[in-house]
Enzyme design. Structure first.
Site, PDB file in Angstrom:
ATOM      1  N   ASP A  85      -7.979   8.128   4.529  1.00  0.00           N
ATOM      2  CA  ASP A  85      -7.629   7.731   3.156  1.00  0.00           C
ATOM      3  C   ASP A  85      -8.371   6.470   2.751  1.00  0.00           C
ATOM      4  OD1 ASP A  85      -6.370   8.103   0.724  1.00  0.00           O
ATOM      5  OD2 ASP A  85      -4.569   6.993   1.290  1.00  0.00           O
ATOM      6  N   ALA A 129       3.844  -0.013  -5.485  1.00  0.00           N
ATOM      7  CA  ALA A 129       4.643   1.165  -5.156  1.00  0.00           C
ATOM      8  C   ALA A 129       3.698   2.339  -4.981  1.00  0.00           C
ATOM      9  CB  ALA A 129       5.666   1.457  -6.250  1.00  0.00           C
ATOM     10  N   GLY A 130       3.791   3.006  -3.846  1.00  0.00           N
ATOM     11  CA  GLY A 130       2.918   4.135  -3.572  1.00  0.00           C
ATOM     12  C   GLY A 130       3.668   5.444  -3.530  1.00  0.00           C
TER      13      GLY A 130
END
Length: 344
Positions: A136, A21-22
């Site tokens: 990122d 889960a981000g």
């Protein structure tokens, strides 16, 4: 896998477990006809409330565009009334970050670092050639495929060349009212260019009768990324281009080699201060376990504070490929090279 050209639906998949889960969604492991996939799910209302619709559209555009062995493959995009789902390639080896944490002192052997870095380099080069700034890079966003090769994933912070800078776009009407107009009642291009140069935003201008549309020329001003991997020009707000990915690439090599990033401080503000001012230093380790002089030289060239002095500024990825540390990489046959580790 579907008969009679039926479209794939979400309920065709069987959910096995949650993989992660981000900040902007969850990733689940699912199966379809015995094949495993990773499904990234984003809640539409949350994207709207958190002003992340633009990021989702960028990620969607990138996933629809890319076709590269070291980038995550998107097989399908599914929409419901409440969610957007991306059906992605499943990588059984998990994150490179997890592999690093399983190693003694969280350090990978230099040969391993070079192998993974070479594949990441090719992935970044492909993104840059297609006008995408990744923004990122970190071990958590590098997955290990069942073959042992890597897959770069998670493009929600990426930037597409030709996008409008959001904070400038919102203020275009105000800017147009404030700036002097010519005899036709329009803001001249030279006036707008002068204003943008003062703001340190080198842009191309398109103008119609209703608004000023600002189109970036390979630069962005957003403050995005993981703090330990942020380039100095992002922190200072000077505007950034594709060179930030080569800075992050250097941080990645350093962290994989030594088990920690070079500018990390006790607090966020200390980290930023270190990135901007602290010289690059290498820890004292057993000479037998230390990285080679060629690797250190590459890190020094990648982690230059000024982007114009950074390795990659002249010819992009080709500059990095020619460095002595990567001279033994067979770039044309790297997909056939034996990986350091193949997941069970």
């Amino acid at each position: 896998v579907k008969k009679n050209d039926d479209k794939i639906k979400l309920n065709d998949f069987r959910r096995t477990k949650q993989l992660g889960a981000g900040d902007v969604g969850t990733v689940d492991l699912v199966t379809l006809d015995g094949q495993k996939y990773a499904v990234k799910s984003l809640e539409k209302q949350e994207m709207v409330e958190r002003n992340k619709v633009g990021r989702v559209r960028t990620e969607e555009k990138i996933l629809e565009t890319i076709d590269h062995p070291f980038l995550s493959t998107c097989y399908a995009k599914l929409k419901t009334d409440t969610h957007l789902h991306f059906v992605l390639e499943y990588c059984s080896g998990g994150e490179l970050y997890a592999l690093m944490n399983r190693m003694p002192q969280k350090r990978l052997p230099e040969a391993w670092v070079k192998f993974y870095a070479a594949e990441v380099l090719l992935a970044l080069q492909y993104l840059h050639l297609n006008g995408f700034m990744y923004r990122d890079l970190k071990p958590e966003n590098i997955l290990i495929h069942s073959s042992g090769h890597i897959k770069l994933t998670d493009f929600d912070l990426s930037w597409c060349q030709g996008e409008t800078v959001p904070d400038i776009e919102k203020g275009t009407r105000m800017v147009k009212r404030q700036l002097p107009k010519d005899e036709t009642g329009r803001v001249s291009q030279s006036t707008m260019e002068k204003y943008l140069v003062q703001k340190n935003i080198p842009l191309e201008i398109e103008q119609d009768d209703f608004k000023v549309k600002i189109v970036p020329k390979g630069r962005a001003n957003s403050f995005v990324g993981t703090e330990e991997y942020l380039a100095p020009e992002i922190i200072t707000g000077a505007g950034h281009d594709f060179m930030i990915d080569w800075w992050s690439f250097g941080i990645l090599i350093y962290e994989l080699s030594y088990g920690f990033s070079p500018f990390r401080g006790a607090r966020r503000d200390v980290t930023f201060e270190n990135v901007i001012k602290k010289p690059l230093q290498f820890p004292k380790v057993d000479p037998a376990a230390d990285t080679s002089d060629e690797c250190k030289d590459m890190l020094r060239q990648l982690l230059k504070k000024r982007p114009t002095e950074r390795l990659g500024h002249e010819r992009g990825a080709e500059d990095l490929k020619r460095h002595a540390w990567l001279k033994d990489i067979d770039w044309g046959l790297i997909r056939d090279a034996k990986p350091p580790m193949v997941p069970e």
